[in-house]
Write a protein that holds these residues in place. Structure first.
Motif, short mmCIF file in Angstrom:
data_model
loop_
_atom_site.label_atom_id
_atom_site.label_comp_id
_atom_site.label_asym_id
_atom_site.label_seq_id
_atom_site.Cartn_x
_atom_site.Cartn_y
_atom_site.Cartn_z
N LYS A 193 0.93 -0.24 -0.32
CA LYS A 193 -0.07 -0.16 -0.17
C LYS A 193 1.04 1.38 -0.16
O LYS A 193 2.03 1.37 0.31
N LEU A 194 0.27 2.30 -0.73
CA LEU A 194 1.19 3.73 -0.64
C LEU A 194 1.29 4.28 0.85
O LEU A 194 0.30 4.68 1.85
N GLN A 195 2.38 4.86 1.04
CA GLN A 195 2.23 5.23 2.54
C GLN A 195 3.48 6.29 2.05
O GLN A 195 4.25 7.00 1.55
N VAL A 196 2.35 7.93 3.34
CA VAL A 196 2.25 8.67 2.82
C VAL A 196 2.86 9.70 4.21
O VAL A 196 2.38 9.04 5.45
N ILE A 197 3.81 10.08 4.15
CA ILE A 197 4.38 10.85 5.33
C ILE A 197 5.23 12.33 5.45
O ILE A 197 4.49 12.95 3.84
N GLY A 202 7.45 21.99 3.01
CA GLY A 202 8.06 23.52 4.36
C GLY A 202 7.72 23.98 4.78
O GLY A 202 8.44 25.07 4.95
N ALA A 203 6.59 23.73 5.26
CA ALA A 203 5.83 24.90 5.57
C ALA A 203 6.39 25.23 6.48
O ALA A 203 6.66 26.32 7.62
N GLY A 204 6.98 24.07 7.51
CA GLY A 204 7.90 24.56 9.31
C GLY A 204 9.03 25.99 8.64
O GLY A 204 9.70 26.47 9.54
N ASN A 205 10.04 25.53 7.74
CA ASN A 205 10.33 26.37 7.00
C ASN A 205 10.38 27.52 6.05
O ASN A 205 10.83 28.96 5.79
N PHE A 206 9.44 27.81 6.23
CA PHE A 206 8.13 29.11 5.21
C PHE A 206 8.18 28.68 4.52
O PHE A 206 8.53 29.69 3.63
N ALA A 207 7.98 28.14 3.73
CA ALA A 207 8.46 27.71 2.19
C ALA A 207 7.06 27.98 1.56
O ALA A 207 6.34 28.73 1.65
N ASN A 208 6.46 26.51 1.31
CA ASN A 208 5.68 25.56 1.15
C ASN A 208 4.73 24.74 1.92
O ASN A 208 4.59 24.48 2.60
N MET A 209 3.31 24.64 1.52
CA MET A 209 2.54 23.55 2.39
C MET A 209 1.37 22.71 0.92
O MET A 209 1.31 23.19 0.05
N SER A 210 1.38 21.78 1.48
CA SER A 210 1.23 21.28 0.63
C SER A 210 -0.17 20.11 0.63
O SER A 210 0.06 19.36 1.99
N ALA A 211 -0.80 19.38 -0.12
CA ALA A 211 -1.72 18.11 -0.23
C ALA A 211 -1.45 17.75 -1.34
O ALA A 211 -1.02 17.75 -2.00
N VAL A 212 -1.85 16.01 -0.92
CA VAL A 212 -2.54 15.42 -2.37
C VAL A 212 -3.46 14.71 -2.27
O VAL A 212 -4.22 14.16 -1.36
N LEU A 266 -2.03 8.28 -7.37
CA LEU A 266 -1.85 9.84 -6.75
C LEU A 266 -2.81 10.10 -7.94
O LEU A 266 -2.32 10.15 -9.14
N LEU A 267 -3.64 11.32 -6.96
CA LEU A 267 -4.59 12.15 -8.83
C LEU A 267 -3.84 13.44 -8.85
O LEU A 267 -3.81 13.85 -9.93
N ASN A 268 -3.35 14.49 -7.52
CA ASN A 268 -3.17 14.90 -7.52
C ASN A 268 -2.03 16.09 -6.54
O ASN A 268 -2.84 14.92 -5.71
N THR A 269 -1.69 17.28 -7.31
CA THR A 269 -0.53 17.51 -6.30
C THR A 269 -1.67 19.26 -5.72
O THR A 269 -1.86 19.55 -7.26
N PHE A 270 -1.19 18.97 -4.65
CA PHE A 270 -1.70 21.06 -4.66
C PHE A 270 -0.78 21.95 -3.51
O PHE A 270 -0.23 21.32 -2.51
N THR A 271 0.13 23.09 -4.08
CA THR A 271 1.17 23.21 -3.04
C THR A 271 0.50 24.71 -2.95
O THR A 271 0.07 25.55 -4.29
N GLU A 272 1.17 25.48 -1.92
CA GLU A 272 0.75 26.54 -1.87
C GLU A 272 1.80 27.28 -1.43
O GLU A 272 1.94 26.40 -0.36
N GLU A 273 2.44 28.59 -1.66
CA GLU A 273 2.88 29.42 -0.72
C GLU A 273 2.71 29.31 0.72
O GLU A 273 1.85 30.33 1.50
N VAL A 274 3.60 29.34 1.37
CA VAL A 274 3.35 29.64 2.81
C VAL A 274 2.89 31.26 2.92
O VAL A 274 3.69 32.51 2.92
N ASP A 275 1.45 31.89 3.33
CA ASP A 275 1.35 33.58 3.53
C ASP A 275 1.96 33.81 4.00
O ASP A 275 2.81 33.52 5.03
#
Length: 226
Positions: free
Chosen positions: A166-170, A194-204, A212-221
């Motif tokens: 099974k896919l392991q997500v971490i 890297g949200a903790g480094n104030f880079a990006n936050m992601s979801a899948v 995997l259908l899609n990935t989403f990434t937002e730059e930390v506000d």
């Protein structure tokens, strides 16, 4: 030891969010991509510290759990360590800096003590027929994986993972690309961008077959940065 084991609902997809680290405004942006009618919401942990809004993040996620009871919140090492500090009555001067900074605005010692109980009770992993989600992943030897204070545990491990069917997500270890990264060798998907480094936050978005259908990434506000 706390864990969560649930059979997959093969009618649903899974929307899994990486490390948040107090980035409330960024979290709300990443949730704009989530369809609650068709996707189960799962978090890999580390909701607190580093960003400016740990209290708001926990409040918001707990509200989501109330509204969508199938939401899964995995424990991260930051939740584990914060609970230890509070329960042991650790002086601020003896805490890691980002923990003591968090507590200056987030009163877990008194007013928000219920959030400490919530953090303590969070499961260490979520598993069904197609995915295995934990904060840091299962080490390749499978030793001490649920011993929370061990560097081999699913809260803390950094290194070679056990390959599963099974896919392991971490999360836990920020990716070098600051995007979700799939590793074929371990059949694993790291979504700490890297949200903790104030880079990006992601979801899948993972489908009911573990693909995997899609990935989403937002730059930390900017309002989430200290």
């Amino acid at each position: 030891m706390l864990y969560f084991n649930k059979k997959a609902d093969l009618r649903m997809n899974y929307y899994i969010i990486g490390d948040v680290h107090g980035c409330y405004h960024t979290l709300k942006k990443i949730l704009n991509h989530w369809n609650p009618d068709d996707e189960q919401l799962i978090f890999v942990g580390d909701y607190i510290n580093k960003g400016r809004h740990s209290g708001k993040v926990v409040k918001y996620i707990r509200e989501l759990q109330q509204k969508y009871p199938d939401t899964i919140c995995i424990k991260g090492n930051h939740e584990y360590q914060m609970v230890k500090y509070i329960e042991d009555e650790t002086p601020y001067k003896d805490m890691k800096e980002n923990y003591s900074n968090t507590l200056k605005k987030y009163d877990l010692k008194d007013k928000q003590r219920d959030d400490v109980t919530w953090m303590k009770r969070l499961p260490l992993f979520h598993e069904n027929q197609v995915i295995y989600v934990s904060h840091a992943g299962v080490n390749f030897l499978g030793v001490r994986k649920f011993k929370e204070d061990s560097w081999w545990s699913v809260l803390r491990y950094r290194g070679k993972l056990r390959r599963m069917k099974k896919l392991q997500v971490i999360g836990h270890t920020p990716t070098l690309t600051e995007r979700p990264e799939f590793t074929e060798k371990f059949h694993s998907l790291n979504i700490d961008s890297g949200a903790g480094n104030f880079a990006n936050m992601s979801a899948v978005l993972i489908d009911a077959n573990g693909q995997l259908l899609n990935t989403f990434t937002e730059e930390v506000d900017k309002d989430d940065r200290p």
